[in-house]
Scaffold this motif. Structure first.
Motif, PDB file in Angstrom:
ATOM      1  N   LEU A 384       6.781 -26.388 -31.795  1.00 42.43           N
ATOM      2  CA  LEU A 384       5.790 -25.710 -32.625  1.00 42.43           C
ATOM      3  C   LEU A 384       5.056 -24.622 -31.855  1.00 42.43           C
ATOM      4  CD1 LEU A 384       4.333 -28.756 -34.602  1.00 42.43           C
ATOM      5  CD2 LEU A 384       5.934 -27.021 -35.427  1.00 42.43           C
ATOM      6  N   ASN A 385       4.775 -24.872 -30.584  1.00 41.50           N
ATOM      7  CA  ASN A 385       4.099 -23.859 -29.763  1.00 41.50           C
ATOM      8  C   ASN A 385       4.972 -22.613 -29.603  1.00 41.50           C
ATOM      9  OD1 ASN A 385       1.818 -25.424 -29.433  1.00 41.50           O
ATOM     10  ND2 ASN A 385       2.454 -26.281 -27.458  1.00 41.50           N
ATOM     11  N   SER A 386       6.275 -22.822 -29.378  1.00 38.33           N
ATOM     12  CA  SER A 386       7.178 -21.681 -29.212  1.00 38.33           C
ATOM     13  C   SER A 386       7.235 -20.851 -30.492  1.00 38.33           C
ATOM     14  CB  SER A 386       8.587 -22.166 -28.851  1.00 38.33           C
ATOM     15  OG  SER A 386       8.580 -22.845 -27.617  1.00 38.33           O
ATOM     16  N   LEU A 401       8.469 -10.236 -26.607  1.00 38.29           N
ATOM     17  CA  LEU A 401       7.886 -11.577 -26.526  1.00 38.29           C
ATOM     18  C   LEU A 401       8.365 -12.454 -27.680  1.00 38.29           C
ATOM     19  CD1 LEU A 401       5.987 -13.641 -25.283  1.00 38.29           C
ATOM     20  CD2 LEU A 401       4.085 -12.591 -26.571  1.00 38.29           C
ATOM     21  N   ALA A 402       8.503 -11.864 -28.850  1.00 33.36           N
ATOM     22  CA  ALA A 402       9.001 -12.622 -30.004  1.00 33.36           C
ATOM     23  C   ALA A 402      10.406 -13.164 -29.730  1.00 33.36           C
ATOM     24  CB  ALA A 402       9.004 -11.750 -31.254  1.00 33.36           C
ATOM     25  N   ILE A 403      11.272 -12.342 -29.144  1.00 31.69           N
ATOM     26  CA  ILE A 403      12.628 -12.787 -28.812  1.00 31.69           C
ATOM     27  C   ILE A 403      12.575 -13.958 -27.831  1.00 31.69           C
ATOM     28  CG2 ILE A 403      14.753 -12.152 -27.580  1.00 31.69           C
ATOM     29  CD1 ILE A 403      14.444  -9.333 -28.786  1.00 31.69           C
ATOM     30  N   ASP A 411      16.467 -22.923 -28.517  1.00 30.15           N
ATOM     31  CA  ASP A 411      17.111 -23.664 -27.428  1.00 30.15           C
ATOM     32  C   ASP A 411      16.638 -25.111 -27.342  1.00 30.15           C
ATOM     33  OD1 ASP A 411      18.540 -21.428 -26.836  1.00 30.15           O
ATOM     34  OD2 ASP A 411      17.377 -20.862 -25.057  1.00 30.15           O
ATOM     35  N   ILE A 412      15.375 -25.369 -27.684  1.00 29.10           N
ATOM     36  CA  ILE A 412      14.875 -26.752 -27.675  1.00 29.10           C
ATOM     37  C   ILE A 412      15.688 -27.594 -28.654  1.00 29.10           C
ATOM     38  CG2 ILE A 412      12.917 -28.240 -28.284  1.00 29.10           C
ATOM     39  CD1 ILE A 412      11.089 -25.992 -27.225  1.00 29.10           C
ATOM     40  N   GLY A 413      16.053 -26.998 -29.806  1.00 30.77           N
ATOM     41  CA  GLY A 413      16.978 -27.625 -30.734  1.00 30.77           C
ATOM     42  C   GLY A 413      16.414 -28.752 -31.561  1.00 30.77           C
ATOM     43  N   THR A 414      15.108 -28.942 -31.555  1.00 27.90           N
ATOM     44  CA  THR A 414      14.529 -30.016 -32.352  1.00 27.90           C
ATOM     45  C   THR A 414      14.628 -29.728 -33.846  1.00 27.90           C
ATOM     46  OG1 THR A 414      12.965 -30.404 -30.558  1.00 27.90           O
ATOM     47  CG2 THR A 414      12.458 -31.407 -32.677  1.00 27.90           C
ATOM     48  N   MET A 415      14.434 -28.475 -34.216  1.00 27.71           N
ATOM     49  CA  MET A 415      14.480 -28.080 -35.624  1.00 27.71           C
ATOM     50  C   MET A 415      15.350 -26.839 -35.772  1.00 27.71           C
ATOM     51  SD  MET A 415      10.583 -28.641 -37.032  1.00 27.71           S
ATOM     52  CE  MET A 415       9.849 -27.459 -35.900  1.00 27.71           C
TER      53      MET A 415
END
Length: 490
Positions: A384-386, A401-403, A411-415
């Motif tokens: 969520l922070n990302s 920065l958006a990229i 990359d975290i891949g949670t959602m």
């Protein structure tokens, strides 16, 4: 010596592909194919074609393609956005895999602007598939027998038979004189409205059925005696197509020959053509048809003489086929675009940014995100922070920065989120990185297959890569998907 398929057909860059490309064997062919220097023939994996056709989805079946059940033809789109059709044979059609591959490779050598060229094949386990160029403007049968806005003009009918004769002459010159079940469904129209002959009919007959339809009235008489297709049988079928174009109906050759013998040409001619041609032109076409339909095969003309007979009959040769056919080019089909569609057609990145910013994450509703409790507690806050950082940067037009932030989210891949991919795609476009933008737009479509915004962004990215035809097709696809989305269900 083979050519690396990946240099010619980007879909084959995948390590799964089995490169097996054939070169044109002589200099004479090089002159003939100069006008259609398309990608080389290659072998696809079943996985590639499964992805291209969305798992051989029912909605991708092309109903009018001259194929008899249980063979099925699907439309699809490769990873490089090239549109294709895939013929999937009955599982018992080609029991000998080597025979199928040799036959497909042989037909795949042909390259000509009069053909819907064969691009490749797939032979895995008991699957046998052919891949050919996609022709977006339907079949001759559709335009001739089932027209909705206007009947086919005389000048266009003459162009169709000449192009068809030239296609058969080219195939004959390359040692492929046999064509199975030549009919009005085998003649297709490309994006410019030009007629092309399907290459599927060039494959030697296998166990998938007879070489001709079950309607005996249209079958060459010698085929009824021997069950074999000969070059003269193809000429007979060409004669039946001449009758189709002259009459606008599917008239049995025996009935047509009776009308010709009785000099009752008015009954043989399409009433919609009144005033469009002279008696001499009509008589010449009838004469050619009757020669093609002679009972004795040796009395029929060859393809070279047919081309010579049809060439001087051509009318309005300077008028594009698209205009003669009354076909709107893809550029014209997007006349009533939504604000987003219009922004994408103009490549107006600022306007696209405004639309995406206003839309927010409304279109992510319904996207499945299955999270375990452990995932939720350990990773959800980082995710969520990302996303939050990326959204703030996107709003402030800090695209670098958006990229970075959206990349962390992905990359975290949670959602999964099609909107995040769409937003990062636009950020890449703003940063002059069209290939990366295309990859994201395609991933957004994988997550949400009927999302119009994914197609729109693909259009802009493809234009940035110099692929204008593909960009136009993606724009039309986006328009179509958006129209379906906004049409209330009954």
């Amino acid at each position: 010596m083979g050519i690396n398929c990946s240099t010619l057909l980007p879909c084959c860059v995948d390590s799964e592909v089995k490169s097996s490309v054939l070169e044109v064997p002589n200099a004479e062919n090089e002159d003939r194919i100069e006008a259609n220097d398309g990608p080389a023939f290659c072998e696809f994996t079943l996985n590639q074609l499964n992805n291209a056709t969305s798992g051989f989805a029912v909605e991708n079946i092309v109903s009018e393609h001259g194929e008899k059940a249980p063979n099925v033809v699907y439309k699809g789109k490769l990873d490089n956005q090239m549109r294709i059709v895939v013929k999937r044979f009955n599982r018992n059609a080609w029991p000998d895999a080597r025979q199928f591959l040799e036959e497909a490779r042989s037909v795949g050598l042909l390259r000509n602007q009069r053909l819907a060229n064969l691009l490749g094949c797939c032979c895995e386990d008991d699957e046998r598939l052919l891949v050919a160029e996609y022709m977006p403007n339907e079949t001759l049968a559709k335009h001739l027998f089932h027209w909705e806005t206007q009947p086919m003009k005389w000048a266009m009918r003459l162009r169709v038979v000449l192009h068809l004769a030239e296609a058969l002459e080219y195939c004959t010159s390359q040692g492929r004189a046999l064509y199975h079940d030549l009919n009005a469904y085998r003649v297709l129209f490309d994006e410019d409205g030009n007629p092309r002959l399907s290459t599927f009919g060039l494959m030697k007959n296998s166990r998938d059925g007879k070489s001709y339809s079950t309607n005996l009235a249209f079958t060459p008489p010698e085929y009824l005696r021997t069950g074999r297709v000969t070059p003269e049988s193809v000429i007979y079928s060409f004669g039946t197509l001449l009758l189709d174009l002259l009459s606008g109906k599917h008239i049995p050759p025996s009935h047509a020959l009776d009308l010709i013998r009785d000099r009752n040409l008015q009954m043989l001619t399409d009433s919609c053509l009144e005033g469009q041609f002279s008696d001499d032109d009509g008589t010449e076409l009838v004469r050619l048809a009757s020669r093609c339909l002679q009972y004795e095969p040796r009395e029929r003309p060859n393809t070279k003489s047919i081309v010579a007979a049809l060439t001087p009959l051509q009318k309005e040769t300077e008028v594009p086929s698209q205009l003669l056919m009354g076909i709107q080019h893809s550029a014209a089909t997007v006349a009533s675009l939504s604000p987003l569609g219009e922004a994408c057609s103009r490549k107006d990145l600022t306007a696209i940014h405004e639309v995406l910013e206003h839309l927010g994450y409304k279109d992510d509703d319904g996207v499945a995100n299955e999270l375990s409790f452990q995932m939720w507690t350990n990773q959800i806050q980082d995710t969520l922070n990302s996303k939050k950082t990326g959204d703030a940067a996107f709003q402030q037009k800090d695209f670098r920065l958006a990229i970075e932030s959206y990349t962390q989210f992905i990359d975290i891949g949670t959602m999964v989120s099609p909107t995040v991919h769409a937003r990062r795609s636009l950020c890449y476009l703003m940063s002059d990185m069209p290939q990366e933008a295309l990859n994201d737009a395609m991933q957004a479509q994988v997550i949400s297959p009927v999302w119009h915004i994914a197609s729109y962004l693909q259009s802009v990215a493809l234009a940035g890569l110099g692929m204008e035809n593909e960009a136009q097709s993606a724009l039309v696809e986006g328009t179509t998907l958006e129209a379906k989305r906004n049409t209330p269900r009954k």
